[in-house]
Enzyme design. Structure first.
Site, PDB file in Angstrom:
ATOM      1  CE  LYS A 150      -1.356  -8.243 101.308  1.00 28.49           C
ATOM      2  NZ  LYS A 150      -0.005  -7.917 101.825  1.00 28.49           N
ATOM      3  CE1 TYR A 160       1.159  -5.117  98.079  1.00 28.20           C
ATOM      4  CE2 TYR A 160       1.065  -7.433  97.529  1.00 28.20           C
ATOM      5  CZ  TYR A 160       1.406  -6.439  98.405  1.00 28.20           C
ATOM      6  OH  TYR A 160       2.017  -6.758  99.578  1.00 28.20           O
TER       7      TYR A 160
END
Ligand SMILES: *[C@@H]1O[C@H](CO)[C@@H](O)[C@H](O)[C@H]1NC(C)=O
Length: 233
Positions: A134, A169
């Site tokens: 992702k 992230y």
């Protein structure tokens, strides 16, 4: 993505695996235990009690707390905070929007690193983050961005530019980088991984394997449920 791993065999390595009951945490605990050239003392952390299938012998110590709660994190980690040399961050809490994922998961990692870096003495040297693809695809599960994401095309490369969407992230990478150069860090952006844990939020490959086993048992043809966009890189 790697910065000098700094594994010094003259000093004992003490791991804190956060998210130890997930499939990656469980596998990592097994791998560190079978690391013959290097001895690890392993502390494992999870938000909930150890499930019955998890062999307690894999861990020196299991610690149970919610990293979102800074008071609880401080209380539970203080007894070992001076000895931890390596943090393996394999935890995540999932929310409905990526903005919330950013806020909550950053708070969890910050709470843990704050306790370990403020220990006196602190022996923390390295933080390992597990994130995933992702990083290159954006927050594909955020309903507010459904159909709007423009992302990189595979094959993904490590130094691709960041996408213009919130992404926890990125937030976690920035957070660990903010402790540099006092700490080194590595980021592991694995694609879909296989393993077994009743505590994993996603486990596409094991689900696919179970489906294949059912097809075989019932002598039915196996139809791959993905489309040409599903890339197992
Ligand atoms: C946070 O942890 C402390 C210490 O364990 C506990 O007393 C408190 O109720 C927790 N707070 C929340 C909001 O759960």
């Amino acid at each position: 993505m790697e910065q000098n791993q700094n594994l010094n065999s003259s000093n004992p390595s003490v791991a804190l695996i956060v998210g130890v009951t997930g499939m990656a945490g469980f596998s990592l605990a097994q791998a560190l235990n079978s690391h013959h050239s290097h001895t690890w003392k392993i502390h494992g952390v999870a938000r909930r009690p150890l499930p019955t299938w998890f062999p307690p012998s894999l861990l020196h110590n299991f610690i149970n707390f919610d990293a979102l709660n800074s008071t609880d994190t401080l209380a539970k980690l203080s007894p070992i905070s001076h000895e931890v040399t390596h943090v393996f961050w394999l935890a995540f809490q999932l929310y409905d929007t990526e903005e919330l994922n950013v806020a909550k998961n950053s708070a969890m990692l910050r709470n843990v690193l704050d306790v370990l870096t403020k220990a006196s003495p602190s022996h923390l040297r390295h933080v390992t983050l597990q994130t995933g693809t992702k990083h290159y695809m954006g927050p594909i599960f955020d309903p507010s961005l459904a159909g709007k994401l423009v992302h990189h095309k595979p094959p993904f490369v490590e130094d691709s530019s960041r996408l213009p969407y919130p992404n926890f992230y990125y937030a976690l990478e920035d957070l660990v980088a903010s402790y540099s150069p006092a700490l080194t860090f590595s980021v592991h952006r694995s694609s879909i991984i296989v393993g077994a844990s009743s505590r994993s939020v996603y486990n596409a490959l094991l689900s696919l394997a179970v489906y294949a086993a059912i097809c075989k048992h019932q002598k039915l043809p196996f139809h791959y449920p993905g489309n040409e966009m599903a890339h197992f890189t």
